[in-house]
Enzyme design. Structure first.
Site, PDB file in Angstrom:
ATOM      1  N   TYR A 220      -8.631   9.281   2.168  1.00 36.33           N
ATOM      2  CA  TYR A 220      -7.480   9.368   1.247  1.00 36.33           C
ATOM      3  C   TYR A 220      -6.255   8.685   1.865  1.00 36.33           C
ATOM      4  O   TYR A 220      -5.589   7.868   1.230  1.00 36.33           O
ATOM      5  CB  TYR A 220      -7.200  10.844   0.962  1.00 36.33           C
TER       6      TYR A 220
ATOM      7  N   LYS B  24      -4.081   5.397   0.571  1.00 34.84           N
ATOM      8  CA  LYS B  24      -2.686   5.478   0.138  1.00 34.84           C
ATOM      9  C   LYS B  24      -1.810   4.486   0.908  1.00 34.84           C
ATOM     10  O   LYS B  24      -0.793   4.005   0.390  1.00 34.84           O
ATOM     11  CB  LYS B  24      -2.182   6.918   0.258  1.00 34.84           C
TER      12      LYS B  24
END
Ligand code: NAD
Length: 255
Positions: A152, A156
């Site tokens: 994740y 990002k």
């Protein structure tokens, strides 16, 4: 007068959480909104609640052909697209050594390739509209390291790079591209729907010691996408309750 009167907006991951909030926010400002998601029942329900100016179209953001269909059907229904919000995202909890490669690839595929495919498919429509805006939903995890959220966090950060390249490549078409970086928001990504437990975040130690409501992120997304932010492109907009400041000292918390 709404800030998006008559404009057409596509939002990914709009069946619930932040995406649904953004869809309601754009519609309230006069936009025609195309909600997209893999969660079809929830997506149709949210679009129906919003009313005639909203439609739901099923879309897996990792599917390039499905993106072409969504853009074509959007133009037929509402005309060329003025705003794209790349909001769909997934997270998988676990240390790097414990992460299965297939899970790693899934997170990258949805969070990064999905946004790339969106930009690629929607750019010609933004040009037809005479310009517009793309908002990529990153995270505070795109500004720091988050152990246990390696895939994740990687995605990002990657969205920041994608944002900057797109901002330069589309600048002369009148398209601004920015990223937004929320801290912990009250959605099913952060609050376990089963237990109500807040995941990933030590709220008591934050300068603003609570979760954000989705509307508090939507207001920033609306600003970035609107003409009010006409001088901002390739930029990073943070709404994190002070998470990137670090934690409030314990003594101060106890006072
Ligand atoms: P959420 O899980 O409620 O919503 C994410 C949506 O994306 C879901 O509706 C899901 O079905 C959809 N989605 C997942 N895979 C998809 C795919 N392949 N194609 C299309 N749609 C897909 O989570 P949320 O909190 O609303 O998250 C929205 C965005 O905000 C994400 O990009 C997330 O990373 C980001 N974000 C959330 C927080 C937070 O605390 N909730 C903080 C920072 C950033």
């Amino acid at each position: 007068m709404g800030r998006f009167d008559g404009k057409t907006v596509i939002i990914t991951g709009a069946a619930r959480g932040l995406g649904a909030s953004h869809a309601r926010g754009f519609a309230a400002e006069g936009a025609n909104v195309v909600l997209t998601d893999v969660l079809e029942d929830e997506g149709y329900t949210v679009a129906k609640e919003i009313g005639d100016q909203a439609v739901f179209m099923p879309l897996d953001v990792t599917d390039a052909a499905a993106w072409e269909t969504v853009v074509r059907d959007t133009e037929t229904k509402f005309g060329p697209v003025s705003v794209l919000v790349n909001n769909a995202g997934v997270a998988s909890l676990g240390g790097l050594e414990q992460t299965d490669p297939a899970t790693w690839r899934w997170v990258l595929d949805v969070n990064v390739t999905g946004a790339f495919l969106g930009i690629r498919a929607v750019a010609p429509s933004l040009r037809k509209a005479g310009g517009g805006s793309i908002v990529n939903v990153s995270s505070v995890a795109g500004m720091m390291g988050v152990p246990g959220l390696g895939g994740y966090t990687t995605t990002k950060w990657a969205l920041r790079g994608l944002t900057k390249v797109a901002a330069l490549e589309l600048a002369r078409d009148g398209v601004r591209v920015n990223s937004v970086h929320p801290g912990a928001v009250h959605t099913s990504m952060t609050v376990s729907p089963e237990t109500g437990e807040v995941l990933f975040t030590d709220l008591e130690a934050l300068a603003v010691d609570r979760l954000a409501q989705p509307s508090e992120i939507t207001s920033l997304v609306l600003f970035i996408a609107s003409e009010e932010a006409a001088f901002s492109t390739g930029s990073e907009f943070i709404a994190d309750g002070g998470r990137l400041l670090g934690y409030v000292p314990q003594a101060a918390t106890a006072d």
